[in-house]
Design an enzyme around this catalytic site. Sequence first.
Site, mmCIF file in Angstrom:
data_model
loop_
_atom_site.group_PDB
_atom_site.id
_atom_site.type_symbol
_atom_site.label_atom_id
_atom_site.label_comp_id
_atom_site.label_asym_id
_atom_site.label_seq_id
_atom_site.Cartn_x
_atom_site.Cartn_y
_atom_site.Cartn_z
ATOM 1 N N HIS A 30 -2.550 98.894 -2.272
ATOM 2 C CA HIS A 30 -2.855 97.735 -1.415
ATOM 3 C C HIS A 30 -4.233 97.117 -1.723
ATOM 4 C CE1 HIS A 30 0.663 99.060 0.565
ATOM 5 N NE2 HIS A 30 0.114 99.895 1.433
ATOM 6 N N ASP B 285 4.978 96.173 -2.651
ATOM 7 C CA ASP B 285 3.691 96.501 -2.037
ATOM 8 C C ASP B 285 3.628 95.538 -0.863
ATOM 9 O OD1 ASP B 285 1.018 96.303 -1.175
ATOM 10 O OD2 ASP B 285 0.361 97.244 -3.030
ATOM 11 N N HIS B 286 3.835 96.051 0.343
ATOM 12 C CA HIS B 286 4.041 95.110 1.457
ATOM 13 C C HIS B 286 2.802 94.262 1.742
ATOM 14 C CE1 HIS B 286 2.164 98.245 3.958
ATOM 15 N NE2 HIS B 286 1.996 97.330 4.891
HETATM 16 C C1 BG6 Z 1 1.150 102.098 4.084
HETATM 17 C C2 BG6 Z 1 0.383 103.394 4.084
HETATM 18 O O1 BG6 Z 1 1.502 101.740 2.782
HETATM 19 O O2 BG6 Z 1 0.347 101.071 4.667
HETATM 20 C C3 BG6 Z 1 -0.041 103.757 5.499
HETATM 21 O O3 BG6 Z 1 1.194 104.424 3.559
HETATM 22 C C4 BG6 Z 1 -0.795 102.614 6.138
HETATM 23 O O4 BG6 Z 1 -0.853 104.929 5.496
HETATM 24 C C5 BG6 Z 1 -0.008 101.314 6.013
HETATM 25 O O5 BG6 Z 1 -0.982 102.942 7.506
HETATM 26 C C6 BG6 Z 1 -0.857 100.149 6.488
HETATM 27 O O6 BG6 Z 1 -0.048 98.983 6.550
HETATM 28 P P1 BG6 Z 1 -0.383 97.822 7.583
HETATM 29 O O7 BG6 Z 1 0.584 96.751 7.237
HETATM 30 O O8 BG6 Z 1 -0.175 98.386 8.958
HETATM 31 O O9 BG6 Z 1 -1.810 97.453 7.355
#
Ligand code: BG6
Length: 483
Positions: free
Chosen positions: A240, A177-178
């Site tokens: 997230h 989960d980044h």
């Molecule tokens: C991803 C989603 O996991 O996270 C996307 O699938 C979203 O829809 C993205 O835009 C948001 O990541 P960050 O790091 O740009 O906030």
Amino acid sequence: MVSRVIPVDPFDLVLFGATGDLARRKILPSLFHRYKIGQFDDGTRVIGASRSDLTQEAFRDLVREALTTYGHPDDTTPEDITAFVSLLDYVAIDARGDDGWAGLGEKLRDNVVRAFYLSVAPGLFADIAERLKSTGIATPDSRIVVEKPFGHDLASAKALNAALGAHFEEHQIYRIDHYLGKETVQNLMALRFANSLFEPLWNSSQIDHVQITVAESIDVAGRGEYYDKSGAMRDMVQNHLMQLLCLTAMEPPARFTPNAVRNEKLKVIEALKPVAPNEIARGQYRESDGDDSYLDHACDPNSTTESFIAMKVQVANWRWAGTPFYLRTGKCLRARSSEIAVFFRDPPHNIFDADNPVAGNVLVIRLQPDEGITLHTTIKDPGPGGMRLTTAKLDMTFADSLPEAGRPQDAYERLIMDVIRGNQTLFMRGDEVEAAWAWADPLIKGWKDAGTAPQPYDQGSAGPEDSLLLMHRDERRWREIRS
Ligand code: BG6
């Protein structure tokens, strides 16, 4: 203070889906920047794997182009790119057939860490895991990394867990989960558990409510097919926002070890109350000023998938009973802005006059952009004129306070190096993912069964009217969304 680079052991990383979008935009540039910074040496190898019949040279060219496009411009010189691509190898492989596996096995070395990164559709996880095991390519110490979406609901998440679990032990599985790799998300743990100031106040006696916002200004163009089957709930909240909620609400783990942290996060998810339908606001952005509407990119022209969601979530335990957590996320909003805002209760008594109302402090942890922490305080308005109060911010924007740290690391840089180190703290455990789906599924079923359509909202706004009403009903207001 110069940021420390701790070298990792030599590794062979096999990147399945190496020609795909995520690999080119995030994974390969992250590996490149870690290489450039000196975290791994020339003995390390990255082996691209995909169906495409490419030569090693053609793959290197593809990566060269990806780095030129997606690498940090200040940090990406042609010489560095040349050095990095010399570590790359490539194998054309059929995930569901026999082709390519023997060749892959021959390329891997003994006595180095083996990591298999599956940047592919979840439908291929089981096949690849099975092949890695049956060919003997995966050793007992190998790691397997999988990307989201990890399931579409509880049943599919369980099936994926079972499919991976049939060939790999839980300690070998890294579910990304980044958001957990973002600098400020980890800072939330440092703020709470490395300072004595906040933790005594971190409960429902002192905190009125918490707002967690992940606002995006981008639309869903180019991803309509995937997104329309997911919506904001599955795409962002189940993973997230849930992780942000867990880190904010969890009890202090006894130690900073992967399972101690993940046990505490799991307890938060298990303590969540079901959310009533009238405590959820769903929206869909409409066409405005010539910009496409959500429906222009959805697979179904009558789609009722939400591109925005807000909800009131209650953590039913001693620490949080009576302190709601309001979550909201959406596309095409006013700005890209993500934060956790902790609203402390008002002072119990105002000794000043009616012209000087006093309000509770707000602690804002800004995830992006401008990562930092701000405490909103009430102070005396400087200068003569008697006792007048005003508000001021105690502001720690990391870029200003810690300029030596350089550019912020991309979440993937940290997460991939943690895979090599064998540290699972920032990865979701199987039971956590299942618990999050067990909470999310009935909510989704609730609005599906009721047939409720999301409320239209203007692009560039803060979301639909219902989201504001959700707060007004509780005599509260969302913080403004701004970049
Ligand atoms: C991803 C989603 O996991 O996270 C996307 O699938 C979203 O829809 C993205 O835009 C948001 O990541 P960050 O790091 O740009 O906030």
